[in-house]
Design a protein around this motif. Structure first.
Motif, PDB file in Angstrom:
ATOM      1  N   ASN A  19       1.191  -1.577  -0.046  1.00 45.00           N
ATOM      2  CA  ASN A  19      -0.493   0.219  -0.391  1.00 45.00           C
ATOM      3  C   ASN A  19       0.799   1.609   0.065  1.00 45.00           C
ATOM      4  OD1 ASN A  19      -3.148  -0.506   0.295  1.00 45.00           O
ATOM      5  ND2 ASN A  19      -2.563  -2.106   1.668  1.00 45.00           N
ATOM      6  N   LEU A  20       1.855   1.301   0.699  1.00 50.80           N
ATOM      7  CA  LEU A  20       3.154   2.187   0.654  1.00 50.80           C
ATOM      8  C   LEU A  20       3.777   2.668  -0.824  1.00 50.80           C
ATOM      9  CD1 LEU A  20       4.805   4.210   2.014  1.00 50.80           C
ATOM     10  CD2 LEU A  20       6.651   2.546   2.077  1.00 50.80           C
ATOM     11  N   SER A  21       3.332   1.548  -1.237  1.00 51.26           N
ATOM     12  CA  SER A  21       4.361   1.824  -2.518  1.00 51.26           C
ATOM     13  C   SER A  21       2.908   1.914  -3.961  1.00 51.26           C
ATOM     14  CB  SER A  21       4.578   0.272  -3.203  1.00 51.26           C
ATOM     15  OG  SER A  21       5.516  -0.687  -2.447  1.00 51.26           O
ATOM     16  N   LEU A  22       2.001   1.939  -3.423  1.00 49.98           N
ATOM     17  CA  LEU A  22       0.655   2.287  -4.459  1.00 49.98           C
ATOM     18  C   LEU A  22       0.911   3.743  -4.622  1.00 49.98           C
ATOM     19  CD1 LEU A  22      -2.421  -0.298  -4.333  1.00 49.98           C
ATOM     20  CD2 LEU A  22      -0.415   0.407  -6.072  1.00 49.98           C
TER      21      LEU A  22
ATOM     22  N   LEU B 199      -2.152  15.960  -1.764  1.00 43.43           N
ATOM     23  CA  LEU B 199      -2.582  15.713  -0.055  1.00 43.43           C
ATOM     24  C   LEU B 199      -2.991  14.162  -0.102  1.00 43.43           C
ATOM     25  CD1 LEU B 199      -4.326  19.241   0.675  1.00 43.43           C
ATOM     26  CD2 LEU B 199      -2.096  18.173   1.646  1.00 43.43           C
ATOM     27  N   ILE B 200      -3.986  13.899  -0.928  1.00 47.69           N
ATOM     28  CA  ILE B 200      -4.348  12.519  -0.518  1.00 47.69           C
ATOM     29  C   ILE B 200      -3.145  11.646  -0.288  1.00 47.69           C
ATOM     30  CG2 ILE B 200      -5.269  10.150  -1.591  1.00 47.69           C
ATOM     31  CD1 ILE B 200      -6.947  12.826  -2.579  1.00 47.69           C
ATOM     32  N   PHE B 201      -2.271  11.535  -1.632  1.00 49.62           N
ATOM     33  CA  PHE B 201      -1.152  10.450  -1.765  1.00 49.62           C
ATOM     34  C   PHE B 201      -0.430  10.806  -0.761  1.00 49.62           C
ATOM     35  CE2 PHE B 201      -2.847  10.362  -5.725  1.00 49.62           C
ATOM     36  CZ  PHE B 201      -3.445   8.430  -5.588  1.00 49.62           C
ATOM     37  N   GLY B 202       0.040  12.119  -0.226  1.00 50.43           N
ATOM     38  CA  GLY B 202       1.324  12.256   0.774  1.00 50.43           C
ATOM     39  C   GLY B 202       0.487  12.485   1.576  1.00 50.43           C
ATOM     40  N   SER B 203       0.015  12.509   1.996  1.00 49.62           N
ATOM     41  CA  SER B 203      -0.965  12.208   3.190  1.00 49.62           C
ATOM     42  C   SER B 203      -0.895  10.710   3.435  1.00 49.62           C
ATOM     43  CB  SER B 203      -2.621  12.438   3.949  1.00 49.62           C
ATOM     44  OG  SER B 203      -2.561  13.714   3.499  1.00 49.62           O
ATOM     45  N   MET B 204      -1.493   9.861   2.644  1.00 52.91           N
ATOM     46  CA  MET B 204      -1.588   8.365   2.445  1.00 52.91           C
ATOM     47  C   MET B 204      -0.009   7.995   3.062  1.00 52.91           C
ATOM     48  SD  MET B 204      -3.968   6.527   2.592  1.00 52.91           S
ATOM     49  CE  MET B 204      -3.496   5.060   1.536  1.00 52.91           C
ATOM     50  N   ASP B 205       0.751   8.353   2.640  1.00 49.02           N
ATOM     51  CA  ASP B 205       2.081   8.264   2.886  1.00 49.02           C
ATOM     52  C   ASP B 205       2.821   8.558   4.180  1.00 49.02           C
ATOM     53  OD1 ASP B 205       3.444   7.137   0.758  1.00 49.02           O
ATOM     54  OD2 ASP B 205       5.365   8.581   0.372  1.00 49.02           O
TER      55      ASP B 205
ATOM     56  N   PRO C 116      10.134   8.933  -2.050  1.00 49.90           N
ATOM     57  CA  PRO C 116       9.447   7.801  -3.113  1.00 49.90           C
ATOM     58  C   PRO C 116       9.940   6.895  -3.854  1.00 49.90           C
ATOM     59  CG  PRO C 116       8.170   9.475  -3.351  1.00 49.90           C
ATOM     60  CD  PRO C 116       9.383  10.102  -2.363  1.00 49.90           C
ATOM     61  N   MET C 117      11.096   7.707  -3.982  1.00 48.62           N
ATOM     62  CA  MET C 117      12.483   6.537  -5.314  1.00 48.62           C
ATOM     63  C   MET C 117      12.999   6.024  -3.761  1.00 48.62           C
ATOM     64  SD  MET C 117      15.501   7.980  -7.067  1.00 48.62           S
ATOM     65  CE  MET C 117      16.566   8.765  -6.029  1.00 48.62           C
ATOM     66  N   LEU C 118      13.710   6.193  -2.389  1.00 45.71           N
ATOM     67  CA  LEU C 118      13.855   5.212  -2.031  1.00 45.71           C
ATOM     68  C   LEU C 118      13.894   4.901  -0.449  1.00 45.71           C
ATOM     69  CD1 LEU C 118      16.477   8.689   0.197  1.00 45.71           C
ATOM     70  CD2 LEU C 118      16.761   6.740  -1.685  1.00 45.71           C
ATOM     71  N   ASN C 119      12.219   5.275  -1.224  1.00 46.24           N
ATOM     72  CA  ASN C 119      11.255   3.865   0.320  1.00 46.24           C
ATOM     73  C   ASN C 119      11.568   2.533  -0.660  1.00 46.24           C
ATOM     74  OD1 ASN C 119      10.815   5.874   1.980  1.00 46.24           O
ATOM     75  ND2 ASN C 119       9.060   6.020   0.958  1.00 46.24           N
ATOM     76  N   PRO C 120      11.306   2.470  -1.993  1.00 49.98           N
ATOM     77  CA  PRO C 120      11.589   0.679  -2.162  1.00 49.98           C
ATOM     78  C   PRO C 120      12.818  -0.094  -2.392  1.00 49.98           C
ATOM     79  CG  PRO C 120      10.784   2.375  -4.268  1.00 49.98           C
ATOM     80  CD  PRO C 120      11.236   2.991  -3.159  1.00 49.98           C
ATOM     81  N   PHE C 121      13.909   1.243  -1.559  1.00 50.74           N
ATOM     82  CA  PHE C 121      15.787  -0.015  -1.565  1.00 50.74           C
ATOM     83  C   PHE C 121      15.300  -0.019   0.030  1.00 50.74           C
ATOM     84  CE2 PHE C 121      16.180   2.916  -5.585  1.00 50.74           C
ATOM     85  CZ  PHE C 121      16.867   1.770  -6.364  1.00 50.74           C
TER      86      PHE C 121
END
Length: 343
Positions: A100-103, A140-146, A317-322
């Motif tokens: 869900n974080l990746s989405l 705001l939706i995706f940033g707050s979700m993060d 967001p680019m670092l999160n997968p690593f």
């Protein structure tokens, strides 16, 4: 009783009627005289975004850099979602939250970079009024979700490390689904709250947004009055700071305390390595995010705000997968199996 006296609002030099009530507060805001030229919302067709660089020779470099960051982020997060959905062994609460974080990361970076790339190619800084509000809402939706999912994931690791015997009972599928749904609806509420506030104002100070996207804090800066704008930003920042950052810090405090009691030095190193990298990303995201959101109140340098915005909207967001997954042994083994099947 109607009073004839008035008090001077020192921040804006306004004669504010002392009998002003909450009901006609917004009608007072509409008379904000800070505008050098009165511009009604219905007459504003577009806003002007700040340029990342005024040097024409740097435009191709910026285009390639942002395009590379976008492709790496989308590809990395899609691989995580593919790995989690295809391997039954990864159908656990931790990987459920990771997917869900990746989405959310894909949606978060997709609200800003495509418009940046288009503007670089067309040598334009314009964004339509409707497009700006739409970008702000999705941002705001995706940033707050993060932000909320990072908090949920910290709680998940707290339960896993501090209460391992009760982990599957506490983090049951119903609770995991509820946490994601609550995160989404809170994010949606935050987005609509900003929209409703912006739509209340009929006057703007100008059309120049001091960022490379429709930053909510910058749109609030264009609305009036400044005092209401600053109070609102501090209020929302305090809510996020108190509930989210406090929850994350408490979870990692408990996690570190439990790790220090582990007798094996190898186990402590592995746990510290994982939690340390996760905490670093959390600090990077929240630190630069709050710096960009609240920095416009105290800083008069748009470039500093832009740098902070790039860090939490593009780099994190680019670092999160690593950090969260591609270093994970289970994820890597699943990706290898998928690659071998494809080959």
């Amino acid at each position: 009783m109607k009073l004839n006296q008035s008090v001077v609002w020192q921040n804006n030099g306004l004669d504010l009627p002392s009998g002003l009530s909450i009901l006609n507060l917004f009608s007072f805001f509409e008379r904000c005289p800070n505008n050098t030229e009165t511009q009604h919302r219905t007459h504003i067709s577009e806003f002007q975004l700040i340029s990342l660089s005024e040097d024409p020779d740097k435009q191709p470099l910026l285009f390639g850099l942002f395009l590379s960051m976008y492709l790496v982020t989308v590809l990395g997060n899609l691989l995580i979602i593919l790995a989690v959905s295809s391997d039954p062994h990864l159908h656990t609460p931790m990987y459920f939250f990771l997917s869900n974080l990746s989405l959310a990361d894909i949606g978060f970076i997709s609200t800003t970079i495509p418009k940046v790339l288009v503007n670089i190619q067309t040598h334009s800084r314009a964004i339509s009024y409707v497009g700006c509000l739409t970008q702000m809402s999705l941002f705001l939706i995706f940033g707050s979700m993060d932000a909320l999912l990072l908090t949920v994931m910290a709680y998940d690791r707290y339960v896993a490390i501090c209460h391992p015997l009760h982990y599957l009972v506490i983090m049951n599928p119903q609770l995991c689904g509820l946490l994601v749904l609550v995160s989404f609806f809170v994010s949606l509420f935050d987005s609509q709250l900003h929209n409703l506030i912006i739509l209340q104002f009929t006057n703007f100070k100008g059309v120049e947004i001091s960022n490379f996207f429709c930053d909510p804090s910058q749109l609030l800066n264009l609305a009036c009055p400044d005092t209401f704008n600053n109070i609102l930003k501090y209020f929302l920042g305090a809510i996020y700071g108190i509930f989210l950052i406090s929850g994350i810090l408490f979870s990692y405090y408990k996690i570190i305390s439990s790790i220090l009691r582990v007798p094996s030095s190898g186990g402590r190193y592995k746990a510290f390595s994982t939690c340390g990298s996760q905490l670093a990303v959390v600090c990077l995201f929240h630190g630069t995010g709050f710096g960009a959101y609240l920095g416009s109140v105290v800083s008069h340098s748009p470039r500093k705000v832009v740098v902070a915005s790039v860090m939490y909207t593009e780099v994190t967001p680019m670092l999160n997968p690593f950090i969260y997954s591609l270093r994970n042994r289970d994820i890597k083994s699943t990706l290898r199996r998928l690659h071998s099947r494809t080959v």
